[in-house]
Motif scaffolding. Structure first.
Motif, PDB file in Angstrom:
ATOM      1  N   LYS A  24      50.875  16.730  29.263  1.00  0.00           N
ATOM      2  CA  LYS A  24      51.431  18.070  29.237  1.00  0.00           C
ATOM      3  C   LYS A  24      50.413  19.059  29.783  1.00  0.00           C
ATOM      4  O   LYS A  24      49.216  18.936  29.542  1.00  0.00           O
ATOM      5  CB  LYS A  24      51.818  18.470  27.814  1.00  0.00           C
ATOM      6  N   MET A  25      50.898  20.026  30.515  1.00  0.00           N
ATOM      7  CA  MET A  25      50.045  21.082  31.050  1.00  0.00           C
ATOM      8  C   MET A  25      50.341  22.382  30.322  1.00  0.00           C
ATOM      9  O   MET A  25      51.492  22.807  30.226  1.00  0.00           O
ATOM     10  CB  MET A  25      50.314  21.266  32.544  1.00  0.00           C
ATOM     11  N   TYR A  26      49.307  23.004  29.781  1.00  0.00           N
ATOM     12  CA  TYR A  26      49.387  24.354  29.245  1.00  0.00           C
ATOM     13  C   TYR A  26      48.143  25.093  29.700  1.00  0.00           C
ATOM     14  O   TYR A  26      47.033  24.785  29.274  1.00  0.00           O
ATOM     15  CB  TYR A  26      49.477  24.348  27.714  1.00  0.00           C
ATOM     16  N   TYR A  27      48.341  26.073  30.571  1.00  0.00           N
ATOM     17  CA  TYR A  27      47.201  26.808  31.129  1.00  0.00           C
ATOM     18  C   TYR A  27      47.430  28.302  30.956  1.00  0.00           C
ATOM     19  O   TYR A  27      48.544  28.803  31.123  1.00  0.00           O
ATOM     20  CB  TYR A  27      47.040  26.499  32.617  1.00  0.00           C
ATOM     21  N   THR A  28      46.362  29.005  30.610  1.00  0.00           N
ATOM     22  CA  THR A  28      46.401  30.454  30.586  1.00  0.00           C
ATOM     23  C   THR A  28      45.044  30.995  30.986  1.00  0.00           C
ATOM     24  O   THR A  28      44.081  30.234  31.146  1.00  0.00           O
ATOM     25  CB  THR A  28      46.828  30.989  29.213  1.00  0.00           C
ATOM     26  N   ASP A  29      44.949  32.306  31.154  1.00  0.00           N
ATOM     27  CA  ASP A  29      43.720  32.963  31.592  1.00  0.00           C
ATOM     28  C   ASP A  29      43.309  33.960  30.511  1.00  0.00           C
ATOM     29  O   ASP A  29      44.087  34.838  30.140  1.00  0.00           O
ATOM     30  CB  ASP A  29      43.980  33.682  32.919  1.00  0.00           C
ATOM     31  N   SER A  31      40.321  35.746  30.725  1.00  0.00           N
ATOM     32  CA  SER A  31      39.142  36.438  31.268  1.00  0.00           C
ATOM     33  C   SER A  31      39.193  37.954  31.098  1.00  0.00           C
ATOM     34  O   SER A  31      38.190  38.630  31.316  1.00  0.00           O
ATOM     35  CB  SER A  31      38.977  36.097  32.751  1.00  0.00           C
ATOM     36  N   SER A  32      40.332  38.503  30.713  1.00  0.00           N
ATOM     37  CA  SER A  32      40.430  39.942  30.526  1.00  0.00           C
ATOM     38  C   SER A  32      40.657  40.250  29.051  1.00  0.00           C
ATOM     39  O   SER A  32      41.752  40.042  28.514  1.00  0.00           O
ATOM     40  CB  SER A  32      41.579  40.514  31.363  1.00  0.00           C
ATOM     41  N   ALA A  33      39.603  40.688  28.386  1.00  0.00           N
ATOM     42  CA  ALA A  33      39.641  41.085  26.976  1.00  0.00           C
ATOM     43  C   ALA A  33      40.104  39.960  26.057  1.00  0.00           C
ATOM     44  O   ALA A  33      40.564  40.200  24.950  1.00  0.00           O
ATOM     45  CB  ALA A  33      40.531  42.318  26.792  1.00  0.00           C
ATOM     46  N   GLY A  34      39.996  38.701  26.527  1.00  0.00           N
ATOM     47  CA  GLY A  34      40.352  37.554  25.711  1.00  0.00           C
ATOM     48  C   GLY A  34      41.842  37.342  25.515  1.00  0.00           C
ATOM     49  O   GLY A  34      42.254  36.468  24.754  1.00  0.00           O
ATOM     50  N   ILE A  35      42.666  38.129  26.212  1.00  0.00           N
ATOM     51  CA  ILE A  35      44.116  38.027  26.065  1.00  0.00           C
ATOM     52  C   ILE A  35      44.650  36.924  26.969  1.00  0.00           C
ATOM     53  O   ILE A  35      44.257  36.805  28.127  1.00  0.00           O
ATOM     54  CB  ILE A  35      44.782  39.374  26.393  1.00  0.00           C
ATOM     55  N   MET A  36      45.560  36.107  26.453  1.00  0.00           N
ATOM     56  CA  MET A  36      46.057  34.939  27.173  1.00  0.00           C
ATOM     57  C   MET A  36      47.226  35.331  28.074  1.00  0.00           C
ATOM     58  O   MET A  36      48.355  35.488  27.619  1.00  0.00           O
ATOM     59  CB  MET A  36      46.478  33.859  26.179  1.00  0.00           C
ATOM     60  N   ILE A  37      46.928  35.506  29.380  1.00  0.00           N
ATOM     61  CA  ILE A  37      47.957  35.918  30.328  1.00  0.00           C
ATOM     62  C   ILE A  37      47.828  35.122  31.621  1.00  0.00           C
ATOM     63  O   ILE A  37      46.798  35.181  32.305  1.00  0.00           O
ATOM     64  CB  ILE A  37      47.858  37.416  30.679  1.00  0.00           C
ATOM     65  N   ALA A  38      48.854  34.368  31.981  1.00  0.00           N
ATOM     66  CA  ALA A  38      48.973  33.738  33.300  1.00  0.00           C
ATOM     67  C   ALA A  38      50.451  33.603  33.610  1.00  0.00           C
ATOM     68  O   ALA A  38      51.203  33.041  32.810  1.00  0.00           O
ATOM     69  CB  ALA A  38      48.273  32.380  33.336  1.00  0.00           C
ATOM     70  N   LYS A  39      50.881  34.133  34.766  1.00  0.00           N
ATOM     71  CA  LYS A  39      52.290  34.137  35.133  1.00  0.00           C
ATOM     72  C   LYS A  39      52.448  33.753  36.607  1.00  0.00           C
ATOM     73  O   LYS A  39      51.487  33.681  37.354  1.00  0.00           O
ATOM     74  CB  LYS A  39      52.900  35.538  34.929  1.00  0.00           C
ATOM     75  N   ASP A  40      53.692  33.526  37.029  1.00  0.00           N
ATOM     76  CA  ASP A  40      54.082  33.402  38.437  1.00  0.00           C
ATOM     77  C   ASP A  40      53.295  32.328  39.197  1.00  0.00           C
ATOM     78  O   ASP A  40      52.636  32.616  40.199  1.00  0.00           O
ATOM     79  CB  ASP A  40      53.886  34.750  39.155  1.00  0.00           C
ATOM     80  N   PRO A  41      53.359  31.063  38.786  1.00  0.00           N
ATOM     81  CA  PRO A  41      52.510  30.038  39.407  1.00  0.00           C
ATOM     82  C   PRO A  41      53.017  29.569  40.775  1.00  0.00           C
ATOM     83  O   PRO A  41      54.231  29.452  41.004  1.00  0.00           O
ATOM     84  CB  PRO A  41      52.599  28.884  38.393  1.00  0.00           C
ATOM     85  N   VAL A  42      52.080  29.292  41.676  1.00  0.00           N
ATOM     86  CA  VAL A  42      52.377  28.599  42.926  1.00  0.00           C
ATOM     87  C   VAL A  42      51.218  27.645  43.201  1.00  0.00           C
ATOM     88  O   VAL A  42      50.052  27.999  42.990  1.00  0.00           O
ATOM     89  CB  VAL A  42      52.597  29.575  44.099  1.00  0.00           C
ATOM     90  N   VAL A  43      51.517  26.424  43.650  1.00  0.00           N
ATOM     91  CA  VAL A  43      50.507  25.378  43.815  1.00  0.00           C
ATOM     92  C   VAL A  43      50.548  24.834  45.236  1.00  0.00           C
ATOM     93  O   VAL A  43      51.621  24.630  45.811  1.00  0.00           O
ATOM     94  CB  VAL A  43      50.744  24.229  42.807  1.00  0.00           C
ATOM     95  N   VAL A  44      49.357  24.598  45.812  1.00  0.00           N
ATOM     96  CA  VAL A  44      49.220  23.915  47.098  1.00  0.00           C
ATOM     97  C   VAL A  44      48.152  22.834  46.964  1.00  0.00           C
ATOM     98  O   VAL A  44      47.293  22.898  46.077  1.00  0.00           O
ATOM     99  CB  VAL A  44      48.826  24.883  48.239  1.00  0.00           C
ATOM    100  N   ARG A  45      48.223  21.840  47.839  1.00  0.00           N
ATOM    101  CA  ARG A  45      47.151  20.846  47.946  1.00  0.00           C
ATOM    102  C   ARG A  45      46.314  21.215  49.163  1.00  0.00           C
ATOM    103  O   ARG A  45      46.840  21.369  50.262  1.00  0.00           O
ATOM    104  CB  ARG A  45      47.707  19.428  48.078  1.00  0.00           C
ATOM    105  N   PHE A  46      44.995  21.339  48.940  1.00  0.00           N
ATOM    106  CA  PHE A  46      44.118  21.853  49.991  1.00  0.00           C
ATOM    107  C   PHE A  46      42.747  21.202  49.871  1.00  0.00           C
ATOM    108  O   PHE A  46      42.115  21.253  48.823  1.00  0.00           O
ATOM    109  CB  PHE A  46      43.998  23.380  49.859  1.00  0.00           C
ATOM    110  N   ARG A  47      42.338  20.539  50.940  1.00  0.00           N
ATOM    111  CA  ARG A  47      41.024  19.889  50.995  1.00  0.00           C
ATOM    112  C   ARG A  47      40.792  18.938  49.820  1.00  0.00           C
ATOM    113  O   ARG A  47      39.736  18.954  49.169  1.00  0.00           O
ATOM    114  CB  ARG A  47      39.915  20.930  51.071  1.00  0.00           C
ATOM    115  N   GLY A  48      41.786  18.123  49.538  1.00  0.00           N
ATOM    116  CA  GLY A  48      41.645  17.078  48.534  1.00  0.00           C
ATOM    117  C   GLY A  48      41.754  17.515  47.097  1.00  0.00           C
ATOM    118  O   GLY A  48      41.507  16.714  46.185  1.00  0.00           O
ATOM    119  N   LYS A  49      42.145  18.757  46.852  1.00  0.00           N
ATOM    120  CA  LYS A  49      42.323  19.219  45.476  1.00  0.00           C
ATOM    121  C   LYS A  49      43.551  20.120  45.411  1.00  0.00           C
ATOM    122  O   LYS A  49      44.087  20.564  46.429  1.00  0.00           O
ATOM    123  CB  LYS A  49      41.086  19.974  44.987  1.00  0.00           C
TER     124      LYS A  49
END
Length: 328
Positions: A24-29, A31-49
């Motif tokens: 299962k994947m659960y990811y958030t960010d 980095s801003s005041a410790g608040i868990m916010i990550a939205k609107d994901p888009v993924v690409v494969r680039f240079r082997g990662k």
């Protein structure tokens, strides 16, 4: 009694194997005041990662008010475990109130990012930037590259998605009606040899290509994400505004402009009460890996938007279209 013990032990071992096979994947960010916010994901494969671009809010250090939106960058080796490696902050004058909702493609060894300006109401528009390393981006000098026109729209453009199909690039976006109440989908196109500058994009329809019509779609269709299968295009889209709840539907098209829904029910629903995504499963990002496997990335939360997490589910295909392989 012994048979019961063996049965329970086997079930336990089997559940462990199943859990290992379906991470299962659960990811958030935070980095801003410790608040868990990550939205609107888009993924690409680039240079082997794998690189994931997403929207993140900026807060004051004392958590007293939101300052705007930036775009976060995370990387992964397996599509499930992610670590943040960068952030795109406002740089140009048209971005000063924020930038967010990225779309991304890889072309000729560069990552091309398509994103929206933030905080300008009907004047929010789509922009373009490119990068040779996936982290440091150069802005297009013709930004903003697109906003719609006509009686069907208030001129706003957000949630960019670019896809190459039948020797053209299609730029999908969300806009609103003249009253600013109904969010709906539009599309523009550019030729195969485009460098994505403003003058290359031509509005392909003078009306919405997909508007909310079903009860669960409420007053909003946004966040289009496109993939080709069965010699046609499939659009994963978000129905209803955030936390209403927002859920994900699917439509199909033969030409990239005229769309029909696969079902009158959501493809990916919000979770049951008490689950991590009970408030919504929204803003899809469909990703096709080099081996042809596909994953649907999306955002969710269970507190009406106080926090936001990103996750994914594996998608399978048959002649009828997509189906879920793994559970949300």
């Amino acid at each position: 009694m012994r048979k019961l013990i063996y049965t329970l032990l086997f079930s336990f071992l089997l559940s462990g194997i199943y859990a290992q096979d379906t991470p299962k994947m659960y990811y958030t960010d935070t980095s801003s005041a410790g608040i868990m916010i990550a939205k609107d994901p888009v993924v690409v494969r680039f240079r082997g990662k794998y690189l994931m671009y997403y929207s993140k809010q900026m807060f004051q250090n004392n958590n007293d008010g939101m300052l705007g939106w930036n775009i976060g960058i995370a990387q992964s080796k397996d599509l499930y475990h992610w670590s943040k490696i960068g952030e795109i902050k406002p740089h140009a004058s048209y971005e000063q109130r924020g930038l967010c909702a990225p779309g991304a493609i890889v072309k000729e060894g560069k990552v091309h990012l398509f994103y929206q300006t933030y905080g300008n109401g009907p004047k929010d528009a789509l922009c373009h930037a490119w990068s040779a390393d996936g982290v440091n981006f150069t802005r297009d000098t013709t930004n903003p590259i697109f906003s719609p026109n006509g009686n069907w729209t208030n001129g706003r453009a957000i949630d960019a998605e670019v896809y190459f199909y039948r020797r053209r690039y299609f730029l999908y976006f969300a806009t609103r009606d003249k009253a600013g109440e109904i969010q709906k989908q539009g599309v523009a196109t550019a030729s195969a040899n485009t460098d994505f500058k403003r003058s290359d994009w031509k509005q392909a329809s003078d009306e919405s290509i997909l508007s909310p019509a079903l009860d669960w779609e409420g007053r909003c269709i946004e966040g289009a994400s496109i993939i080709k299968r069965n010699n046609k295009l499939y659009m994963f889209y978000a129905g209803s505004y955030n936390n209403m709840p927002q859920q994900i539907g699917v439509a199909e098209s033969d030409d990239g402009i005229h769309w029909r829904r696969l079902s009158d029910k959501p493809f990916l629903r919000n979770g049951l009460p008490g689950t991590w995504n009970s408030s919504e499963s929204g803003h899809p990002g469909i990703f096709e890996d080099e081996n042809g496997e596909t994953y649907l990335f999306y955002q969710g939360n269970n507190d009406k938007g106080k926090t936001w997490f990103l996750s994914n589910v594996k998608i399978g295909w048959n002649k009828e279209g997509p189906y879920l392989i793994s559970e949300p």
